[in-house]
Design an enzyme around this catalytic site. Sequence first.
Site, PDB file in Angstrom:
ATOM      1  N   ARG A  21      -9.306   2.961  -4.350  1.00 10.26           N
ATOM      2  CA  ARG A  21      -8.408   1.909  -4.839  1.00 10.26           C
ATOM      3  C   ARG A  21      -8.826   0.546  -4.285  1.00 10.26           C
ATOM      4  O   ARG A  21      -8.720  -0.473  -4.972  1.00 10.26           O
ATOM      5  CB  ARG A  21      -6.953   2.209  -4.479  1.00 10.26           C
ATOM      6  CG  ARG A  21      -6.002   1.156  -5.062  1.00 10.26           C
ATOM      7  CD  ARG A  21      -4.546   1.486  -4.841  1.00 10.26           C
ATOM      8  NE  ARG A  21      -4.219   1.529  -3.428  1.00 10.26           N
ATOM      9  CZ  ARG A  21      -3.047   1.925  -2.950  1.00 10.26           C
ATOM     10  NH1 ARG A  21      -2.087   2.310  -3.777  1.00 10.26           N
ATOM     11  NH2 ARG A  21      -2.815   1.950  -1.652  1.00 10.26           N
ATOM     12  N   ARG A  75     -10.794 -25.914   0.641  1.00 15.51           N
ATOM     13  CA  ARG A  75      -9.729 -25.537  -0.298  1.00 15.51           C
ATOM     14  C   ARG A  75     -10.023 -26.018  -1.716  1.00 15.51           C
ATOM     15  O   ARG A  75     -10.183 -27.209  -1.952  1.00 15.51           O
ATOM     16  CB  ARG A  75      -8.383 -26.099   0.173  1.00 15.51           C
ATOM     17  CG  ARG A  75      -7.215 -25.568  -0.671  1.00 15.51           C
ATOM     18  CD  ARG A  75      -5.865 -26.068  -0.172  1.00 15.51           C
ATOM     19  NE  ARG A  75      -4.790 -25.513  -0.985  1.00 15.51           N
ATOM     20  CZ  ARG A  75      -4.424 -25.992  -2.173  1.00 15.51           C
ATOM     21  NH1 ARG A  75      -5.010 -27.055  -2.668  1.00 15.51           N
ATOM     22  NH2 ARG A  75      -3.464 -25.412  -2.860  1.00 15.51           N
ATOM     23  N   GLU A  80       9.124  -0.253  -9.793  1.00 14.70           N
ATOM     24  CA  GLU A  80       8.857   0.523  -8.571  1.00 14.70           C
ATOM     25  C   GLU A  80       9.689  -0.054  -7.441  1.00 14.70           C
ATOM     26  O   GLU A  80      10.435  -1.024  -7.629  1.00 14.70           O
ATOM     27  CB  GLU A  80       7.354   0.484  -8.230  1.00 14.70           C
ATOM     28  CG  GLU A  80       6.812  -0.916  -8.087  1.00 14.70           C
ATOM     29  CD  GLU A  80       5.291  -0.974  -7.997  1.00 14.70           C
ATOM     30  OE1 GLU A  80       4.672  -0.030  -7.474  1.00 14.70           O
ATOM     31  OE2 GLU A  80       4.726  -1.997  -8.434  1.00 14.70           O
ATOM     32  N   LEU A  90       1.903  -0.654  -8.894  1.00 15.47           N
ATOM     33  CA  LEU A  90       0.773  -0.276  -8.057  1.00 15.47           C
ATOM     34  C   LEU A  90       0.489   1.214  -8.274  1.00 15.47           C
ATOM     35  O   LEU A  90       1.423   2.023  -8.331  1.00 15.47           O
ATOM     36  CB  LEU A  90       1.083  -0.526  -6.580  1.00 15.47           C
ATOM     37  CG  LEU A  90      -0.124  -0.221  -5.695  1.00 15.47           C
ATOM     38  CD1 LEU A  90      -1.174  -1.327  -5.811  1.00 15.47           C
ATOM     39  CD2 LEU A  90       0.272  -0.016  -4.251  1.00 15.47           C
TER      40      LEU A  90
HETATM   41  N1  PMP Z   1       4.177   0.239  -4.934  1.00 15.60           N
HETATM   42  C1  PMP Z   1       4.109  -0.872  -4.180  1.00 15.60           C
HETATM   43  C2  PMP Z   1       4.553  -2.176  -4.768  1.00 15.60           C
HETATM   44  C3  PMP Z   1       3.610  -0.821  -2.866  1.00 15.60           C
HETATM   45  O1  PMP Z   1       3.522  -1.933  -2.124  1.00 15.60           O
HETATM   46  C4  PMP Z   1       3.226   0.432  -2.329  1.00 15.60           C
HETATM   47  C5  PMP Z   1       2.720   0.572  -0.922  1.00 15.60           C
HETATM   48  N2  PMP Z   1       1.837  -0.415  -0.543  1.00 15.60           N
HETATM   49  C6  PMP Z   1       3.322   1.573  -3.150  1.00 15.60           C
HETATM   50  C7  PMP Z   1       3.790   1.438  -4.450  1.00 15.60           C
HETATM   51  C8  PMP Z   1       2.900   2.921  -2.660  1.00 15.60           C
HETATM   52  O2  PMP Z   1       1.518   3.042  -2.647  1.00 15.60           O
HETATM   53  P1  PMP Z   1       0.779   4.039  -1.656  1.00 15.60           P
HETATM   54  O3  PMP Z   1       1.317   5.407  -1.948  1.00 15.60           O
HETATM   55  O4  PMP Z   1      -0.639   3.907  -2.012  1.00 15.60           O
HETATM   56  O5  PMP Z   1       1.112   3.582  -0.273  1.00 15.60           O
END
Ligand code: PMP
Length: 284
Positions: free
Chosen positions: A52, A100, A179, A204
């Site tokens: 990732r 910048r 999420e 994500l």
């Molecule tokens: N969604 C978001 C917005 C997040 O920030 C995270 C954790 N960083 C997750 C889902 C979960 O991802 P992971 O299982 O890879 O930690």
Amino acid sequence: MSRIVCVNGEYLDEAEARISVFDRGFLFADAVYEVTAVLDGRLVDFPAHLARLHRSLDALRLPAPATDEEITAIHRELVARNALVEGLIYLQISRGAADRDFLFPSEPRPSLVAFTQARPLVETEAARKGIGIVTLPDLRWARRDIKTVQLLAPSLTRMQARESGADDAWMVEHGFVTEGTSSNAWIVRADGRIITRDLSPSILHGITRSAVLACAREAGLTIEERPFTPEEAREAAEAFVTAASAFVTPVVAIDGTVIGDGTPGPVTTRLREIYVAESRRRAI
Ligand code: PMP
């Protein structure tokens, strides 16, 4: 206790570690990150985190400052130097320091920072009792599949949830849950079907989400990857979140509505047990 952190391959006391004020991570949030769980001093789901990381770097046309072998070695070195048994490793790669300018520097010198956070992950109050969440608007940009350090919107949203008496928020866009502020969101219907949102730029692509999906399929559970509404969530038999920092954590209240009997449900509890056992077994 003071930590040893890694800055561009150097191991330094946290009080001595420095990054430039011109770093584009600081000025533009021009940086990506990964958070990896450590159990028994070993890295959980690490190949998936590396994959990732590359996906995020490629999406931002950000060159990797180290090979996968070097990044793995940095993680192991931080575990060893900080005697980390259980907790998290945070890794951030930014486009580095440049005068910048909205345009990318033509010869970027990316910077890499990594540090440990010791904390219990398995025996937690959240896992034992479950958490309460509220649904709030999703204020983030359109490319949530890239794991950038632009975390102000989820940070503000988590603050708002806390101020309203909840532990966290599930974010909502166009009437559907995207999420959690730092987790993927799941519900279990009364008929046993497990629902979590399908992959797209709206969320994500959680590493724990994908590992837990595999565990659930292996256990013969029925899964639907599709969006769900806050209303469907409030009517669910069980709910939970997944993240490297939370594994599988039960959600026992949504917008003040008690889920199930208000304690962690059987499917959630089983999935957490399977995921933790599997993670210990596969950790490197
Ligand atoms: N969604 C978001 C917005 C997040 O920030 C995270 C954790 N960083 C997750 C889902 C979960 O991802 P992971 O299982 O890879 O930690």
